[in-house]
Scaffold this motif. Structure first.
Motif, PDB file in Angstrom:
ATOM      1  N   ARG A 166      12.567  10.338  -7.364  1.00 37.55           N
ATOM      2  CA  ARG A 166      12.780  11.161  -8.554  1.00 37.55           C
ATOM      3  C   ARG A 166      11.610  11.036  -9.533  1.00 37.55           C
ATOM      4  N   LEU A 167      10.975   9.869  -9.532  1.00 36.24           N
ATOM      5  CA  LEU A 167       9.851   9.655 -10.449  1.00 36.24           C
ATOM      6  C   LEU A 167       8.560  10.301  -9.963  1.00 36.24           C
ATOM      7  N   CYS A 168       8.252  10.106  -8.660  1.00 37.77           N
ATOM      8  CA  CYS A 168       6.920  10.515  -8.201  1.00 37.77           C
ATOM      9  C   CYS A 168       6.913  11.513  -7.046  1.00 37.77           C
ATOM     10  N   SER A 212       5.366  -3.321   1.344  1.00 39.96           N
ATOM     11  CA  SER A 212       5.607  -3.407  -0.084  1.00 39.96           C
ATOM     12  C   SER A 212       4.274  -3.563  -0.806  1.00 39.96           C
ATOM     13  N   GLY A 213       4.167  -2.969  -1.991  1.00 40.65           N
ATOM     14  CA  GLY A 213       2.916  -2.990  -2.735  1.00 40.65           C
ATOM     15  C   GLY A 213       2.050  -1.770  -2.481  1.00 40.65           C
ATOM     16  N   THR A 214       2.496  -0.875  -1.597  1.00 40.28           N
ATOM     17  CA  THR A 214       1.749   0.350  -1.327  1.00 40.28           C
ATOM     18  C   THR A 214       1.907   1.325  -2.491  1.00 40.28           C
ATOM     19  N   PRO A 215       0.819   1.863  -3.046  1.00 37.14           N
ATOM     20  CA  PRO A 215       0.949   2.900  -4.089  1.00 37.14           C
ATOM     21  C   PRO A 215       1.612   4.148  -3.510  1.00 37.14           C
ATOM     22  N   LEU A 216       2.610   4.676  -4.218  1.00 33.15           N
ATOM     23  CA  LEU A 216       3.338   5.838  -3.733  1.00 33.15           C
ATOM     24  C   LEU A 216       2.835   7.137  -4.344  1.00 33.15           C
ATOM     25  N   GLY A 217       2.561   7.122  -5.610  1.00 32.10           N
ATOM     26  CA  GLY A 217       2.170   8.337  -6.308  1.00 32.10           C
ATOM     27  C   GLY A 217       2.267   8.117  -7.796  1.00 32.10           C
ATOM     28  N   SER A 218       2.287   9.205  -8.534  1.00 36.92           N
ATOM     29  CA  SER A 218       2.300   9.142  -9.994  1.00 36.92           C
ATOM     30  C   SER A 218       3.552   9.793 -10.551  1.00 36.92           C
ATOM     31  N   VAL A 219       4.007   9.297 -11.685  1.00 36.16           N
ATOM     32  CA  VAL A 219       5.185   9.867 -12.339  1.00 36.16           C
ATOM     33  C   VAL A 219       4.895  11.319 -12.706  1.00 36.16           C
ATOM     34  N   GLN A 220       5.788  12.199 -12.290  1.00 35.76           N
ATOM     35  CA  GLN A 220       5.623  13.627 -12.526  1.00 35.76           C
ATOM     36  C   GLN A 220       6.040  14.003 -13.953  1.00 35.76           C
ATOM     37  N   PRO A 221       5.517  15.104 -14.467  1.00 33.36           N
ATOM     38  CA  PRO A 221       5.750  15.449 -15.879  1.00 33.36           C
ATOM     39  C   PRO A 221       7.216  15.517 -16.283  1.00 33.36           C
ATOM     40  N   ASP A 222       8.058  16.169 -15.459  1.00 31.32           N
ATOM     41  CA  ASP A 222       9.475  16.293 -15.826  1.00 31.32           C
ATOM     42  C   ASP A 222      10.151  14.925 -15.870  1.00 31.32           C
ATOM     43  N   ALA A 226      11.789  12.759 -19.124  1.00 37.24           N
ATOM     44  CA  ALA A 226      13.165  12.263 -19.103  1.00 37.24           C
ATOM     45  C   ALA A 226      13.228  10.755 -19.328  1.00 37.24           C
ATOM     46  N   ALA A 227      12.258  10.017 -18.798  1.00 35.77           N
ATOM     47  CA  ALA A 227      12.303   8.555 -18.841  1.00 35.77           C
ATOM     48  C   ALA A 227      11.462   7.959 -19.958  1.00 35.77           C
ATOM     49  N   GLY A 228      10.772   8.782 -20.723  1.00 34.18           N
ATOM     50  CA  GLY A 228       9.948   8.260 -21.805  1.00 34.18           C
ATOM     51  C   GLY A 228       8.675   7.602 -21.324  1.00 34.18           C
ATOM     52  N   LEU A 229       8.159   8.071 -20.189  1.00 36.10           N
ATOM     53  CA  LEU A 229       6.933   7.522 -19.612  1.00 36.10           C
ATOM     54  C   LEU A 229       5.788   8.510 -19.756  1.00 36.10           C
ATOM     55  N   GLU A 230       4.584   8.034 -19.509  1.00 39.59           N
ATOM     56  CA  GLU A 230       3.429   8.925 -19.458  1.00 39.59           C
ATOM     57  C   GLU A 230       3.319   9.529 -18.062  1.00 39.59           C
ATOM     58  N   ALA A 231       3.097  10.827 -17.978  1.00 42.81           N
ATOM     59  CA  ALA A 231       2.852  11.445 -16.688  1.00 42.81           C
ATOM     60  C   ALA A 231       1.595  10.823 -16.079  1.00 42.81           C
ATOM     61  N   GLY A 232       1.653  10.607 -14.765  1.00 43.28           N
ATOM     62  CA  GLY A 232       0.514  10.005 -14.080  1.00 43.28           C
ATOM     63  C   GLY A 232       0.623   8.504 -13.900  1.00 43.28           C
TER      64      GLY A 232
END
Length: 522
Positions: A166-168, A212-222, A226-232
């Protein structure tokens, strides 16, 4: 200075903690899971609805980030429990709520009963057992009893992996969580297609496992909004909660042992290779891939904090809280236990009020107080509960040592139960071993944050992260006079009672009056 967010999704609470690169906690939050109960084909099922879960996680993250002066983060990772997950369609939409518990009265699905898998053969590959509490059993049961559960399902995502998606937007599964499917080849580090087919599951129902520890991606704008995070913001693949918690205390070297005490207690030993011997299968042990590469954890698990809470409810009307959380509401009872003599005035407690999962796997096992007498009071009963749980810990550790064939190099105690100083000392006395006790709270989100830092290069590798981030421990030495006393009580009373009472568990289960005789009337 990098800031790393570790998220811990547990059965009784969700936690989020922000750490700096030195392991100092900068901000934290905690919320309750969105528990609901529904009926499925007449059976009680506990669930987390997907949108309520997402809303709860967003609230959790916002609260943690609000504790930072500038709300800046550098990466996040999630530690998750192994049983809860979501069926999703080809667009990644959850088709049904995540199941957290199914009424034990429900019989396993036809797919599970007819899979044809031999438990010994299964353990020799996966290090796990043909068990009704792992995802394949729950997935097939739900699909059989609620057709909408799996209609259109293309993937099944563990709860933490669902949140990461849901995040990335990336579906993933790490090796430690792949182990929780019970269909994961511990030597090849991949899911076995033949085992999936035997369970009636599509070969691609779980994502292909990764380190474990593998980068998955970046938090998407939507999701960021919703979560109060920075996109990316980078999202890093986490792992199983109990291994993340142990890793946060430096559980990394072959020969390390850990005792993680909370609602469940996991007694774990670290190995440099998969341990798939019959002796471990026979004592109910489970072999999981560690979050660190080239390491495996071998564990025996039993309910622990739930047992202390069960006891507390019997003798107190205080609000629910477990002695494994060190809550002040427990303090009077702990003081009473300290006031009783070792051996609890001749009372011994068998702690299997919710069944036994190892070293004797018996879902029908029941608890017992043995040796009740007129002088016995609350303080003796209370001490007996803690002593019985300490005997259970010793039984599990000894079974692992026997099955693996080596003594632990060190034993680390952690989790909520590590805050209960009386219980920790009693474990040291019963085990006859020095314990390295990590009382720093929130070891599981700490482990997740370490993994987040590995994923973005804050740490060179898992060893570097452990050296720079893992928390120091306080050493608790056993009282050797009490150890000698407990040795006799354990060998001469506790273990024989397990043998003597075992045949009666099934008899007690079936020895119930007809329903008609339970209703009153004149």
């Amino acid at each position: 200075m990098p800031r790393l967010l570790g998220i811990d999704l547990g059965t009784t609470s969700f936690k989020a903690v922000v750490f700096d690169e030195h392991g100092t906690a900068l901000a934290s939050s905690r919320v309750s899971p969105p528990d609901e109960q529904i009926l499925v084909d007449g059976f009680r099922v506990s669930v987390w609805a997907p949108e309520k879960l997402w809303g709860t996680i967003c609230e959790l993250i916002r609260r943690a980030v609000d504790g930072l002066p500038d709300r800046k983060l550098d990466a996040l990772a999630i530690a998750e429990l192994g049983l809860v997950g979501y069926p999703v369609d080809s667009a990644g939409n959850a088709l049904y709520a995540g199941v957290t518990w199914i009424d034990p009265a429900a019989q396993p699905s036809r797919a599970f009963n007819c899979c044809g898998l031999d438990n010994a053969a299964l353990f020799s590959i996966t290090g796990n057992h043909l068990s009704t509490i792992y995802p394949p059993a729950w997935i097939t049961w739900m699909a059989e009893h609620e057709p909408s559960y799996a209609r259109g399902m293309t993937r099944w995502l563990n709860v933490g992996d669902y949140i990461a998606y849901r995040l990335c937007g990336e579906m993933a599964l790490d090796y430690s969580m792949g182990s929780q499917t019970t269909l994961f080849d511990q030597k090849e580090l991949k899911l076995r297609p033949g085992l999936l087919r035997a369970m009636g599951l599509d070969e691609t129902v779980f994502p292909a496992p990764r380190q474990s520890g593998t980068p998955l991606g970046s938090v998407q704008p939507d999701a960021a909004a919703a979560a109060g995070l920075e996109a990316g913001l980078p999202v890093v693949l986490g792992g199983a909660d109990f291994i993340c918690g142990a890793y946060a205390a430096g559980f990394l070297d072959a020969g390390d042992a850990a005792i993680l005490t909370g609602t469940w207690e996991n007694v774990v030993m670290c190995s440099g290779q998969p341990q798939l011997e019959d002796a471990l299968r026979e004592c109910g042990a489970i072999c999981d891939a560690h979050v660190a590469p080239g390491r495996w954890s071998i564990r025996i698990e039993n309910l622990s904090g739930d047992v202390t809470e069960w006891y507390r409810r019997l003798i107190s009307d205080q609000r629910e809280t477990s002695a494994a959380d060190g809550d002040m509401g427990w303090q009077p009872l702990i003081e009473q236990a300290e006031g009783a003599e070792a051996g609890s005035g001749g009372v011994i407690f068998l702690p299997h009020v919710f069944g036994s999962y190892g070293p004797r796997h018996d879902s029908l096992a029941r608890g017992a107080f043995i040796g009740l007498s007129g002088p016995c009071g609350r303080r003796e009963l209370t001490r007996a509960v803690f002593e019985g749980l300490s005997f259970q810990t010793r039984h599990a550790l000894e079974a692992l040592i026997s099955g693996i064939g080596r003594q632990p190099r060190r034993v680390v105690a952690m989790g909520g139960g590590a805050k209960n100083r009386f219980w920790v000392q009693n474990k040291a006395d019963v085990l006859g071993r020095e314990l390295e006790v990590v009382t720093t709270p929130d070891v599981t989100p700490r482990g997740a944050a370490m993994i987040a830092g590995i994923g973005i290069g804050v740490f060179r590798d898992f060893r570097d992260a452990a050296d720079r981030f893992a928390q120091p421990a306080t050493k608790v030495s056993p009282n050797l006079e009490l150890t000698e006393f407990y040795q006799k009580l354990y060998q001469d009373v506790y273990l024989p009672l397990l043998d003597k009472l075992a045949p009666y568990h099934s008899r007690l289960t079936v020895s119930r009056p007809p329903v008609s005789s339970l209703s009153g009337g004149v």
